[in-house]
Design a protein around this motif. Structure first.
Motif, PDB file in Angstrom:
ATOM      1  N   LEU A  67       1.908 -12.628   2.644  1.00 40.94           N
ATOM      2  CA  LEU A  67       2.227 -11.604   1.836  1.00 40.94           C
ATOM      3  C   LEU A  67       0.718 -11.053   1.312  1.00 40.94           C
ATOM      4  CD1 LEU A  67       5.360 -12.107  -0.406  1.00 40.94           C
ATOM      5  CD2 LEU A  67       5.272 -10.995   1.595  1.00 40.94           C
ATOM      6  N   PHE A  68       0.082 -12.086   0.650  1.00 39.92           N
ATOM      7  CA  PHE A  68      -1.559 -11.759   0.278  1.00 39.92           C
ATOM      8  C   PHE A  68      -2.043 -11.023   1.386  1.00 39.92           C
ATOM      9  CE2 PHE A  68      -5.831 -12.592  -0.665  1.00 39.92           C
ATOM     10  CZ  PHE A  68      -6.014 -12.113  -1.798  1.00 39.92           C
ATOM     11  N   LYS A  69      -2.131 -11.368   2.748  1.00 39.47           N
ATOM     12  CA  LYS A  69      -2.716 -10.599   3.633  1.00 39.47           C
ATOM     13  C   LYS A  69      -2.728  -9.007   3.656  1.00 39.47           C
ATOM     14  CE  LYS A  69      -2.872 -14.457   6.857  1.00 39.47           C
ATOM     15  NZ  LYS A  69      -2.406 -15.070   8.048  1.00 39.47           N
ATOM     16  N   TYR A  70      -1.391  -8.813   3.465  1.00 37.05           N
ATOM     17  CA  TYR A  70      -1.045  -7.334   3.386  1.00 37.05           C
ATOM     18  C   TYR A  70      -1.503  -6.645   2.079  1.00 37.05           C
ATOM     19  CZ  TYR A  70       2.463  -8.155   7.362  1.00 37.05           C
ATOM     20  OH  TYR A  70       2.778  -8.547   8.430  1.00 37.05           O
ATOM     21  N   ASP A  71      -1.322  -7.118   1.253  1.00 37.85           N
ATOM     22  CA  ASP A  71      -1.699  -6.916  -0.340  1.00 37.85           C
ATOM     23  C   ASP A  71      -3.486  -6.692  -0.113  1.00 37.85           C
ATOM     24  OD1 ASP A  71       0.815  -6.533  -1.413  1.00 37.85           O
ATOM     25  OD2 ASP A  71       0.929  -8.350  -1.828  1.00 37.85           O
ATOM     26  N   LEU A  72      -4.166  -7.685   0.227  1.00 40.00           N
ATOM     27  CA  LEU A  72      -5.527  -7.567   0.432  1.00 40.00           C
ATOM     28  C   LEU A  72      -6.064  -6.350   0.970  1.00 40.00           C
ATOM     29  CD1 LEU A  72      -8.259  -8.894  -0.241  1.00 40.00           C
ATOM     30  CD2 LEU A  72      -8.144 -10.256   2.018  1.00 40.00           C
ATOM     31  N   LEU A  73      -5.125  -5.999   2.280  1.00 37.29           N
ATOM     32  CA  LEU A  73      -5.891  -4.809   3.002  1.00 37.29           C
ATOM     33  C   LEU A  73      -5.531  -3.572   2.103  1.00 37.29           C
ATOM     34  CD1 LEU A  73      -6.752  -3.529   5.576  1.00 37.29           C
ATOM     35  CD2 LEU A  73      -4.549  -3.538   6.309  1.00 37.29           C
ATOM     36  N   ALA A  74      -4.416  -3.440   1.708  1.00 40.04           N
ATOM     37  CA  ALA A  74      -3.755  -2.334   0.927  1.00 40.04           C
ATOM     38  C   ALA A  74      -4.693  -2.316  -0.260  1.00 40.04           C
ATOM     39  CB  ALA A  74      -2.315  -2.484   0.368  1.00 40.04           C
ATOM     40  N   GLY A  75      -5.178  -3.326  -1.205  1.00 44.46           N
ATOM     41  CA  GLY A  75      -5.964  -3.182  -2.307  1.00 44.46           C
ATOM     42  C   GLY A  75      -7.252  -2.770  -2.065  1.00 44.46           C
ATOM     43  N   ILE A  76      -7.705  -3.034  -0.766  1.00 48.94           N
ATOM     44  CA  ILE A  76      -9.306  -2.818  -0.438  1.00 48.94           C
ATOM     45  C   ILE A  76      -9.328  -1.153  -0.182  1.00 48.94           C
ATOM     46  CG2 ILE A  76     -11.141  -3.020   1.061  1.00 48.94           C
ATOM     47  CD1 ILE A  76     -10.299  -5.960   1.266  1.00 48.94           C
ATOM     48  N   THR A  77      -8.014  -0.975   0.452  1.00 48.61           N
ATOM     49  CA  THR A  77      -7.866   0.657   1.008  1.00 48.61           C
ATOM     50  C   THR A  77      -7.831   1.259  -0.247  1.00 48.61           C
ATOM     51  OG1 THR A  77      -6.992  -0.356   2.927  1.00 48.61           O
ATOM     52  CG2 THR A  77      -6.728   2.273   2.591  1.00 48.61           C
ATOM     53  N   ILE A  78      -6.922   1.120  -1.234  1.00 47.11           N
ATOM     54  CA  ILE A  78      -6.986   2.140  -2.206  1.00 47.11           C
ATOM     55  C   ILE A  78      -7.974   1.904  -3.433  1.00 47.11           C
ATOM     56  CG2 ILE A  78      -4.423   2.128  -2.225  1.00 47.11           C
ATOM     57  CD1 ILE A  78      -4.396   0.050  -4.335  1.00 47.11           C
ATOM     58  N   ALA A  79      -8.849   1.079  -3.196  1.00 48.93           N
ATOM     59  CA  ALA A  79     -10.302   0.787  -4.015  1.00 48.93           C
ATOM     60  C   ALA A  79     -11.157   1.706  -3.545  1.00 48.93           C
ATOM     61  CB  ALA A  79     -10.611  -0.842  -3.948  1.00 48.93           C
ATOM     62  N   SER A  80     -11.098   1.877  -2.165  1.00 51.79           N
ATOM     63  CA  SER A  80     -11.919   2.878  -1.571  1.00 51.79           C
ATOM     64  C   SER A  80     -11.819   4.372  -1.813  1.00 51.79           C
ATOM     65  CB  SER A  80     -12.199   2.831  -0.208  1.00 51.79           C
ATOM     66  OG  SER A  80     -11.041   3.100   0.477  1.00 51.79           O
ATOM     67  N   LEU A  81     -10.383   4.482  -2.336  1.00 48.64           N
ATOM     68  CA  LEU A  81      -9.970   5.941  -2.810  1.00 48.64           C
ATOM     69  C   LEU A  81     -10.055   6.019  -4.130  1.00 48.64           C
ATOM     70  CD1 LEU A  81      -8.596   8.755  -1.934  1.00 48.64           C
ATOM     71  CD2 LEU A  81      -6.404   7.328  -2.399  1.00 48.64           C
ATOM     72  N   ALA A  82     -10.042   5.123  -4.941  1.00 50.63           N
ATOM     73  CA  ALA A  82     -10.042   4.847  -6.620  1.00 50.63           C
ATOM     74  C   ALA A  82     -11.616   5.437  -6.958  1.00 50.63           C
ATOM     75  CB  ALA A  82      -9.654   3.792  -7.176  1.00 50.63           C
ATOM     76  N   ILE A  83     -12.593   4.911  -6.213  1.00 48.39           N
ATOM     77  CA  ILE A  83     -14.057   5.231  -6.870  1.00 48.39           C
ATOM     78  C   ILE A  83     -14.107   6.588  -6.856  1.00 48.39           C
ATOM     79  CG2 ILE A  83     -16.290   4.822  -6.232  1.00 48.39           C
ATOM     80  CD1 ILE A  83     -15.501   1.989  -5.227  1.00 48.39           C
ATOM     81  N   PRO A  84     -14.108   7.187  -5.757  1.00 50.36           N
ATOM     82  CA  PRO A  84     -14.309   8.703  -5.790  1.00 50.36           C
ATOM     83  C   PRO A  84     -13.387   9.317  -6.719  1.00 50.36           C
ATOM     84  CG  PRO A  84     -13.404   7.978  -3.650  1.00 50.36           C
ATOM     85  CD  PRO A  84     -13.913   7.010  -4.340  1.00 50.36           C
ATOM     86  N   GLN A  85     -12.114   9.059  -6.688  1.00 52.63           N
ATOM     87  CA  GLN A  85     -11.038   9.758  -7.531  1.00 52.63           C
ATOM     88  C   GLN A  85     -11.486   9.655  -8.773  1.00 52.63           C
ATOM     89  OE1 GLN A  85      -7.072   8.870  -6.470  1.00 52.63           O
ATOM     90  NE2 GLN A  85      -6.921  10.600  -5.080  1.00 52.63           N
ATOM     91  N   GLY A  86     -11.807   8.237  -9.318  1.00 55.16           N
ATOM     92  CA  GLY A  86     -12.093   8.042 -10.838  1.00 55.16           C
ATOM     93  C   GLY A  86     -13.320   8.833 -11.199  1.00 55.16           C
ATOM     94  N   ILE A  87     -14.291   8.998 -10.643  1.00 54.67           N
ATOM     95  CA  ILE A  87     -15.503   9.803 -10.870  1.00 54.67           C
ATOM     96  C   ILE A  87     -15.018  11.212 -10.824  1.00 54.67           C
ATOM     97  CG2 ILE A  87     -17.868  10.390 -10.098  1.00 54.67           C
ATOM     98  CD1 ILE A  87     -17.918   7.686  -8.864  1.00 54.67           C
TER      99      ILE A  87
END
Length: 605
Positions: A67-87
């Motif tokens: 399960l962690f393999k899927y969550d790791l990919l999803a977490g990294i993907t939404i982090a790449s979106l979170a940085i520009p959206q956060g700013i």
């Protein structure tokens, strides 16, 4: 026709205490959340209770590397979106950009512990960011006193969290239901319009702008400051916007390429930083974010401000954004849960979202919920549990510790393009057209929110739309539907003669159906409507020589009746008997006329 009468066997009425307890349970616990606790030993009840209120104890023991393999990919993907959206959204709230990054670090960790939705990705949202800014600036301008302004933003976030948690603990999720789908559609559309217009400040490189949010004020400010327009900034912004919209087009055409759209904002920020650094963008009128310091969230407990002079603004902002963010977060979580045939407990979500905002307000974060764009990316990336939020939080921590200064060269125009691209997706033309075709009143509610938000203010537009929706709900109660029933020969049933033109009335008998509870609020209308039915029927039958002898009231749709309703029925009976008409009551749900209660009417047929 022969018939027989049967005595009704009345059971012993429930006591008032028993009835009140049952009604309260149905009101506050309609989903019976503690049904699994029944007939369980005390130790099991404690365990299940802990798992219910703190869901991480339920799924974490079963968690696996697969399960962690899927969550790791999803977490990294939404982090790449979170940085520009956060700013970007921090800029929208008129607070330092670093606060937007802080807000994607602590709140996701809290939600991972208390949240029940597997797919919800935590983050800031544009509508609430703008609403907080507009409300707080009624008291303090960000440019005049940033420390005070920031302290009021944190205080508003605390109040929002307290309201959300209280609603969840008191099982008052019903209050959020007053934000109808039509209201949310119109509110989001109107908000998207004014946010897009406000981003013209960054796209055109303006230094002076209005603090008002309505369309007229924003357009006036844009053209009043036209001497500050920078064509270089506009060209760069249009290029970024075209790129972002193209990636959205690719995602819509080929859903498997969702990641193209997901990483597009991050690509925009990185390219913008490189462009600003090597081209010395500031010398050409292209503004940049500026200094971003390293380090994780500092404590903001000492910044909370309860000064009576300013407290009204944080309370107002906190209450309004609490309800809006709950409605958005819960609706989004449920939408994606339905796709996987799963359930999301709305009251537990309220508590989780409330707690993450309470803790966030103490750790230099402003209001967060479950934004649609980030949640959709999380879902499409294949997340399995809320561990994806933990992965995103860790990525944000690493960014704050080591990479934050690198984003100081981010051009403001690239952030404006990111926000505009996201907002264009919030204007749901298809939904508005669907409302127009299916329910005109819902369409009016939607347009009230849209026009009110766009041309007056966000809070006024929201209140107007909610008020109109409440008026509609009250009209349903105060003006219940009544109809005349007739016999449908081919079916042998009795139906509304307006919906079934082939239904035939019975000479000498007027059959009316009441389709709602009878309360004090609608009793007068029901009495007048029944008497009008009788008057209209008299005017039609006089020409044919048929007199009404019987009035049969079909009460199968009546779920409850108060004492005023009982008195009204007795009054109706006295009125019609004074006209020489016999009144009968039936509970047969428009079936054939063969019940004992209708025998007298049957004999006349």
């Amino acid at each position: 026709m022969t018939s027989s009468w049967h005595r009704v066997n009345y059971a012993t009425p429930r006591s008032f205490g028993t009835s009140l307890k049952a009604n309260l349970k149905e009101t506050f616990f309609p989903d019976d959340p503690f049904h699994e606790f029944k007939n369980e030993p005390l130790s099991r009840r404690i365990l299940k209770g802990t798992q219910y209120f703190v869901p991480i104890f339920e799924w974490l023991p079963k968690y696996s590397l697969k399960l962690f393999k899927y969550d790791l990919l999803a977490g990294i993907t939404i982090a790449s979106l979170a940085i520009p959206q956060g700013i970007s959204y921090a800029k929208l709230a008129n607070i330092p950009p670093i606060i937007g990054l802080y807000s994607s670090f602590v709140p996701p960790l809290i939600y991972a512990v208390f949240g029940s939705s597997k797919h919800l990705a935590v983050g800031t949202v544009a509508a609430c960011s703008l609403l907080i800014a507009a409300t707080i600036e009624e008291k303090v301008k960000a440019n005049d006193n940033m420390p005070l302004y920031l302290s009021l933003v944190f205080t508003a976030t605390l109040f929002a969290g307290l309201v959300q948690t209280a609603l969840g603990l008191l099982r008052l999720g019903i209050l959020v239901d007053f934000l109808s789908h039509s209201t949310i559609t119109g509110f989001m559309g109107g908000t998207a319009i004014i946010i897009c217009l406000q981003q013209l400040k960054g796209m055109l490189g303006l230094k002076h702008f209005t603090t008002h949010t309505d369309v007229v004020s924003v357009l006036r400010a844009i053209f009043h400051n036209r001497k500050e327009w920078k064509w270089e900034s506009a060209v760069v912004g249009i290029i970024f916007l075209i790129f972002l919209q193209f990636t959205r087009f690719v995602k819509n055409k080929k859903p498997k390429l969702f990641w193209v759209s997901a990483i597009a904002p991050m690509v925009t920020v990185i390219v913008g930083c490189l462009f600003a650094y090597f081209a010395h963008a500031e010398k050409h009128g292209i503004q940049i974010v500026g200094h971003l310091s390293k380090g994780i969230n500092p404590s903001s407990i000492h910044l909370l401000n309860f000064n009576p002079k300013y407290i009204s603004a944080p309370i107002k902002a906190g209450v309004i954004t609490a309800v809006i963010s709950l409605a958005e977060g819960i609706a989004i979580g449920r939408s994606f849960a339905i796709i996987r045939n799963e359930q999301v407990d709305g009251n537990k979500e309220m508590i989780a979202i409330g707690l993450m905002n309470i803790f966030g307000s103490l750790a230099s974060c402003y209001l967060t919920t479950g934004p649609f764009s980030r949640t959709a990316v999380n879902f499409n990336a294949g997340c399995k549990t809320t561990m994806s939020n933990v992965v995103m939080s860790i990525c944000m921590m690493l960014t704050l510790l080591f990479l934050a200064p690198l984003f100081s060269y981010t051009p403001l125009v690239s952030l404006s393009a990111i926000i505009m691209s996201a907002m264009l997706g919030l204007i749901d033309y298809d939904k508005a057209y669907h409302l127009f075709k299916t329910d005109k009143f819902d369409f009016y509610i939607c347009m009230t929110a849209f026009i009110g938000v766009a041309f007056i203010s966000m809070d006024i537009g929201l209140m107007l739309s909610v008020g109109l929706a409440l008026i509609r709900a009250l009209l349903y109660v105060a003006r219940p539907a009544t109809c005349k029933l007739g016999s449908v020969p081919e079916a042998g049933l009795y139906r509304d003669i307006e919906q079934y033109p082939t239904a035939n009335g019975i000479p000498g008998i007027l059959i009316l159906k009441l389709s709602s509870p009878i309360y004090f609020a609608n009793c007068n209308y029901i009495r007048e409507r029944i008497l009008r039915w009788i008057r209209d029927e008299h005017s039609r039958t006089d020409s044919k020589g048929n007199e009404i002898e019987y009035l049969l009231l079909e009460l199968g749709g009546i779920t409850s009746i108060d004492i005023t309703g009982v008195e009204t029925l007795l009054e109706i009976q006295r009125c019609v008997e004074a006209k020489g008409i016999k009144a009968q009551y039936s509970m047969m749900l428009m079936g054939p006329l063969d019940s004992p209660q209708r025998c007298e009417a049957q004999s006349a047929v």
